[in-house]
Design an enzyme around this catalytic site. Structure first.
Site, short mmCIF file in Angstrom:
data_model
loop_
_atom_site.label_atom_id
_atom_site.label_comp_id
_atom_site.label_asym_id
_atom_site.label_seq_id
_atom_site.Cartn_x
_atom_site.Cartn_y
_atom_site.Cartn_z
N LEU A 192 -4.21 3.83 -29.19
CA LEU A 192 -3.39 4.75 -28.39
C LEU A 192 -3.39 6.16 -28.96
O LEU A 192 -3.22 7.13 -28.23
CB LEU A 192 -1.94 4.23 -28.33
CG LEU A 192 -1.72 2.88 -27.66
CD1 LEU A 192 -0.27 2.44 -27.82
CD2 LEU A 192 -2.08 2.95 -26.18
N GLY A 193 -3.53 6.27 -30.28
CA GLY A 193 -3.50 7.58 -30.91
C GLY A 193 -3.81 7.47 -32.39
O GLY A 193 -3.97 6.38 -32.93
N GLY A 237 -3.15 9.64 -36.39
CA GLY A 237 -2.48 10.69 -37.14
C GLY A 237 -2.80 10.60 -38.61
O GLY A 237 -3.67 9.83 -39.03
N ALA A 238 -2.07 11.40 -39.43
CA ALA A 238 -2.32 11.42 -40.87
C ALA A 238 -2.02 10.06 -41.51
O ALA A 238 -2.65 9.66 -42.48
CB ALA A 238 -1.47 12.50 -41.51
N GLY A 247 -2.45 7.11 -40.16
CA GLY A 247 -3.37 6.06 -39.72
C GLY A 247 -3.55 6.15 -38.22
O GLY A 247 -3.87 7.21 -37.68
N GLU A 248 -3.28 5.05 -37.50
CA GLU A 248 -3.44 5.05 -36.05
C GLU A 248 -2.42 4.12 -35.39
O GLU A 248 -1.80 3.29 -36.05
CB GLU A 248 -4.86 4.65 -35.66
CG GLU A 248 -5.25 3.24 -36.10
CD GLU A 248 -6.71 2.93 -35.79
OE1 GLU A 248 -7.54 3.86 -35.88
OE2 GLU A 248 -7.01 1.77 -35.48
N VAL A 249 -2.28 4.30 -34.07
CA VAL A 249 -1.40 3.44 -33.27
C VAL A 249 -2.27 2.71 -32.25
O VAL A 249 -3.08 3.34 -31.55
CB VAL A 249 -0.31 4.25 -32.55
CG1 VAL A 249 0.58 3.32 -31.72
CG2 VAL A 249 0.55 5.01 -33.55
N LYS A 291 1.78 0.45 -35.31
CA LYS A 291 1.54 1.63 -36.13
C LYS A 291 0.92 1.16 -37.43
O LYS A 291 1.55 0.44 -38.21
CB LYS A 291 2.86 2.36 -36.37
CG LYS A 291 2.72 3.77 -36.91
CD LYS A 291 4.06 4.47 -36.91
CE LYS A 291 3.96 5.89 -37.39
NZ LYS A 291 5.27 6.59 -37.37
N ASP A 317 13.44 15.53 -36.81
CA ASP A 317 12.17 15.90 -36.16
C ASP A 317 12.28 15.71 -34.64
O ASP A 317 11.38 15.16 -34.01
CB ASP A 317 11.02 15.08 -36.73
CG ASP A 317 9.66 15.72 -36.47
OD1 ASP A 317 9.63 16.87 -35.99
OD2 ASP A 317 8.63 15.07 -36.74
#
Length: 553
Positions: A227-228, A230-231, A233-235, A252, A345
């Site tokens: 799905l996505g 980032g820093a 790892g991934e989802v 996640k 955030d």
């Protein structure tokens, strides 16, 4: 007019021109090293305490066995056979950090096995490796005599935790200063309270604690599409086997190659915060999978995707739906604050929007429990969403979340546009600190727009409202909008009904030669009546003729 001291403070903290900034401080790295040293020191101090009370003869005998063996310096994760045998143990909790022990092992003698980073010394050099740790709940309590460094617990009166490194030798396992055994199971059995052949001080294990309901094995998770990324790892999409049912989940993942104690703590901090949250406007937490690598956080799958992406792709969202987004996010944040959680955030990118149009707060990586928090370590921050007092003092409170919520409302009413677009971080800071805030778009209802400008976008946090006030303000606005929409819908239905009736009359009129339906039916009745009268008259005449003819005869 600029104040030189504030300008200087802002300029010192300004570095990057992106949406985040690195506040340079090396305390976090120092803290990580100190934690590793403390864990090693804790294990050593506990083991030394046990050594003093052991029988000297058995100790000498044991040392002679260990001296003939070779201490294994290999990372436990790289020892494939041992690593698999650990995973088969029902009381093995993988990479669970010590911060989570207090909610799992609560009673004297409760214990579990886990893996953690420890400090090693070889040829005078310090190193880091992952090794096996036996965590056990002590009979002592915090604040009592004999409190040792290894038996950590933050709250006075709670039972202390002992974390003992299980040392690996060539063909043997031992706690430093103790007997060596051919298997870990044999070592645990020796220290169990039921082993009467061992000294009382060395019989401290009672109950092995198995995985909790929020701890899953990787075999319970089936991974799907990404799905996505980032820093961290991934989802990925996933299917979770839970309580005999299959649930869609967002997985996640923390990549194993980047795994260290600090990353594990950050991940588990997020999981720990979400564990007890239950609200329709907060993403639901299912659990974690930390028995092996990569580590998973298992969350509710929200098919609609990120809120900012939805806004950018859908340009004709109704004003009622936009206000509904603000209310949903406000209610979720109100719930977090009621549970003493500062999100830190809040932004449209950190909200998910379901297909049934429900906003859900997510991404608790920066969140903390408490009434205030001061940043003391290097960390990336979303500058364009920060409150003025956070920029100048690095303090976070529930009211700094309120300010960030106002910035998110700007995103919602500007079709997902980034706040302060085209403005540098440095200029954004100066604007916010000196009271030059964002101007809400015209698509925002005037009453709500004034509320944000006067009650949320204010420099003095004492004059800023809390989330309870925000929810109370938005609810009547959206109720009025719902009522207006309902009245408008009824008016439209009534108008359509009137038009339909007029069309039906026109059709009937054309069928009946121009008469209205009522007149047409009356005309039809008159025609029938005239026909009946004629028949009657004809019948009477025929009767008279018959009578007359009979008399004549």
């Amino acid at each position: 007019m600029s104040h030189p001291n504030i300008d200087s403070s802002i300029n010192k903290r300004s570095s990057s021109e992106g949406t985040t900034e690195d506040i340079q401080d090396r305390r976090q790295e120092m803290t990580a090293v100190q934690d590793r040293r403390q864990e090693m020191t804790a294990a050593v101090s506990d083991e030394k305490g046990s050594d003093k009370k052991e029988d000297k003869c058995s100790e000498r005998k044991d040392e002679s066995v260990i001296n003939k063996s070779t201490y294994i310096d290999k990372d436990v994760v790289n020892d494939e056979e041992l690593y698999k045998s650990l995973q088969a143990m029902p009381f093995y909790h993988g990479f669970l950090p010590r911060d989570d022990l207090g909610v799992i092992i609560r009673n004297e003698g409760d214990y579990l096995i886990r893996v953690t980073e420890i400090t090693t010394r070889k040829d005078g050099n310090l190193g880091i490796k992952r090794d096996i740790v036996l965590s056990v709940c002590s009979s002592d309590r915090v604040g009592t005599e004999g409190d040792t460094k290894d038996a950590k617990s933050e709250n006075p009166g709670e039972r202390k935790m002992r974390n003992l490194v299980i040392r690996r030798y060539d063909g043997a396992y031992a706690i430093k200063g103790g007997h060596s055994f051919p298997t870990i199971e044999a070592l645990l059995a020796n220290h169990h309270v039921s082993n009467t052949s061992e000294t009382k001080e060395n019989r401290f294990l009672k109950t092995p604690i198995e995985l909790q309901k929020w701890e899953y094995r990787h075999s319970a998770v089936k991974l799907g599409d990404k799905l996505g990324e980032g820093a961290f790892g991934e989802v990925r999409k996933g299917v979770l086997q839970r309580k005999g049912r299959k649930l869609d989940a967002a997985v996640k993942m923390v990549k194993g190659g980047e795994l260290n104690k600090l990353k594990i703590r950050e991940m588990m901090n997020e999981a720990r915060l979400m564990r007890n949250f239950k609200h329709k406007n907060v993403v639901r937490f299912f659990g974690v999978a930390v028995v092996e690598q990569p580590l998973y956080i298992l969350l509710e799958l929200v098919n609609g995707g990120a809120l900012n992406t939805y806004l950018q792709k859908n340009k004709n969202v109704s004003k009622l739906e936009l206000v509904g987004m603000c209310l949903g996010a406000a209610q979720g944040l109100q719930y977090l604050h009621a549970n003493h959680c500062i999100h830190r955030d809040i932004a449209a990118r950190n909200c998910l929007y379901s297909i049934d149009k429900v906003v859900k707060l997510s991404d608790f990586g920066l969140s903390v429990i408490g009434n205030q928090f001061k940043l003391c370590a290097s960390q990336k921050l979303p500058i364009k969403w920060l409150a003025p007092e956070t920029i100048t003092t690095l303090y976070f409170t529930p009211k700094t979340d309120v300010y960030s919520f106002g910035v998110m409302c700007y995103e919602i009413f500007s079709e997902g546009e980034e706040p302060w677009d085209g403005v540098t971080n440095t200029e954004t800071k100066k604007n916010v600190v000196f009271g030059r805030h964002l101007i809400m778009p015209d698509s925002c209802p005037e009453k709500f727009r004034s509320f944000i400008h006067e009650k949320i976008f204010v420099v003095d946090p004492k004059r800023r409202v809390v989330m309870d006030d925000v929810v109370r303000f938005i609810e009547p606005i959206i109720n009025d909008m719902h009522n207006a929409a309902a009245i408008s819908t009824m008016a439209e239905k009534s108008e359509r009904f009137t038009k339909t009736s007029d069309v039906n009359r026109s059709v009937m009129a054309s069928v009946t030669g121009g008469s209205t339906p009522r007149k047409a039916s009356e005309s039809s009745r008159d025609t029938k009546n005239k026909a009946n009268k004629k028949k009657k008259a004809a019948g009477q005449k025929a009767g008279n003729k018959t009578v007359s003819h009979t008399i004549e005869k």
